[in-house]
Design a protein around this motif. Structure first.
Motif, mmCIF file in Angstrom:
data_model
loop_
_atom_site.group_PDB
_atom_site.id
_atom_site.type_symbol
_atom_site.label_atom_id
_atom_site.label_comp_id
_atom_site.label_asym_id
_atom_site.label_seq_id
_atom_site.Cartn_x
_atom_site.Cartn_y
_atom_site.Cartn_z
ATOM 1 N N ARG A 55 0.925 -1.071 -0.067
ATOM 2 C CA ARG A 55 -0.029 0.024 -0.027
ATOM 3 C C ARG A 55 0.919 1.386 0.073
ATOM 4 N NH1 ARG A 55 -4.942 1.610 -1.573
ATOM 5 N NH2 ARG A 55 -5.641 3.303 -0.304
ATOM 6 N N ASP A 56 0.613 2.099 -1.111
ATOM 7 C CA ASP A 56 1.520 3.346 -1.255
ATOM 8 C C ASP A 56 0.490 4.396 -0.395
ATOM 9 O OD1 ASP A 56 2.885 5.617 -1.754
ATOM 10 O OD2 ASP A 56 3.457 5.058 -3.924
ATOM 11 N N GLU A 57 0.751 4.835 0.814
ATOM 12 C CA GLU A 57 0.165 5.929 1.497
ATOM 13 C C GLU A 57 0.128 7.152 0.826
ATOM 14 O OE1 GLU A 57 -2.024 4.902 3.969
ATOM 15 O OE2 GLU A 57 -1.426 3.150 3.870
ATOM 16 N N GLU A 58 1.175 7.670 -0.038
ATOM 17 C CA GLU A 58 1.128 8.868 -0.682
ATOM 18 C C GLU A 58 0.176 9.038 -1.589
ATOM 19 O OE1 GLU A 58 5.136 9.961 -1.897
ATOM 20 O OE2 GLU A 58 5.938 9.727 0.065
ATOM 21 N N ARG A 59 0.167 7.903 -2.500
ATOM 22 C CA ARG A 59 -0.758 7.960 -3.778
ATOM 23 C C ARG A 59 -2.059 7.320 -3.527
ATOM 24 N NH1 ARG A 59 2.507 5.419 -8.746
ATOM 25 N NH2 ARG A 59 3.617 4.356 -7.193
ATOM 26 N N GLN A 60 -2.472 6.887 -2.095
ATOM 27 C CA GLN A 60 -3.433 6.224 -1.540
ATOM 28 C C GLN A 60 -3.922 5.118 -2.634
ATOM 29 O OE1 GLN A 60 -5.559 6.667 1.054
ATOM 30 N NE2 GLN A 60 -3.314 7.608 1.674
#
Length: 200
Positions: A55-60
């Motif tokens: 999961r990439d939190e920056e790009r959601q």
């Protein structure tokens, strides 16, 4: 340098090393099953995997991390069958490696391998090959796990690959085990020199 091996024994020692190396390399490499997920190549071994979703939190969003690594824990391995396969194949590889190293030492040390010890070593190789073969046979039972199905277009099941394919490491492991069971076990019967009878 005195050897305790016959000519057939030297061939046995070299072939044993080759079989053990093939099985061990194949077992360690995560290229038993090949597929794609999110347009990225994904591969599985029994206890390792290449490319996994994070999961990439920056790009959601969920992205594929293109790295190879072991599962975080033994219970992290996707299926029970793959856990059993890991243990069984690992023990088999260990036995093949043990016999191969002993056979190589027999090339340099006199009176290390007699006819009887050669035959016992061949028996151990047969058991090792049988364990690895059992591991290879168990592996397809884990193709119904969620991780594999995500990679194989949700069409894989036990003994059904779906959109995936079997990788070179699976063949390498199995070939090493088969050669150890058939060729090495047979050659081991002629490996040791007849021991000298010492008068007392």
């Amino acid at each position: 340098m005195a050897s305790s091996l016959t000519c057939a024994g030297v061939i046995w020692a070299l072939l044993s090393l080759l079989c053990a190396a093939a099985s061990c390399v194949g077992f360690f490499m995560p290229y038993w099953l090949l597929g794609t997920q999110m347009d990225k190549p994904v591969s599985f071994g029994t206890f390792r995997r290449c490319s996994y979703p994070v999961r990439d939190e920056e790009r959601q969003a969920t992205v594929m991390l293109e790295q190879c690594g072991r599962y975080a824990s033994f219970h992290g391995i996707p299926s029970l069958e793959w856990r059993i396969c890991t243990v069984v194949t690992g023990v088999g590889c260990g036995l093949l490696l043990l016999v191969a190293l002993t056979a190589l030492m027999g090339c340099c040390i006199s009176d290390l391998i007699s006819r009887t010890i050669g035959r016992v070593a061949g028996g151990i190789q047969f058991v090792g090959g049988l364990l690895i073969g059992s591991g290879c046979a168990l592996y397809p039972l884990g193709w119904d796990s969620e991780e594999v199905q995500q990679t194989c277009s949700n069409s894989s099941n036990q003994f059904q690959l779906g959109s995936c394919q079997i990788g070179w490491a699976y063949y390498c492991t199995g070939a090493g085990a088969a050669a150890a069971m058939l060729l090495c076990t047979w050659l081991s019967c002629f490996a040791g020199k007849k021991q000298k009878q010492y008068p007392y």
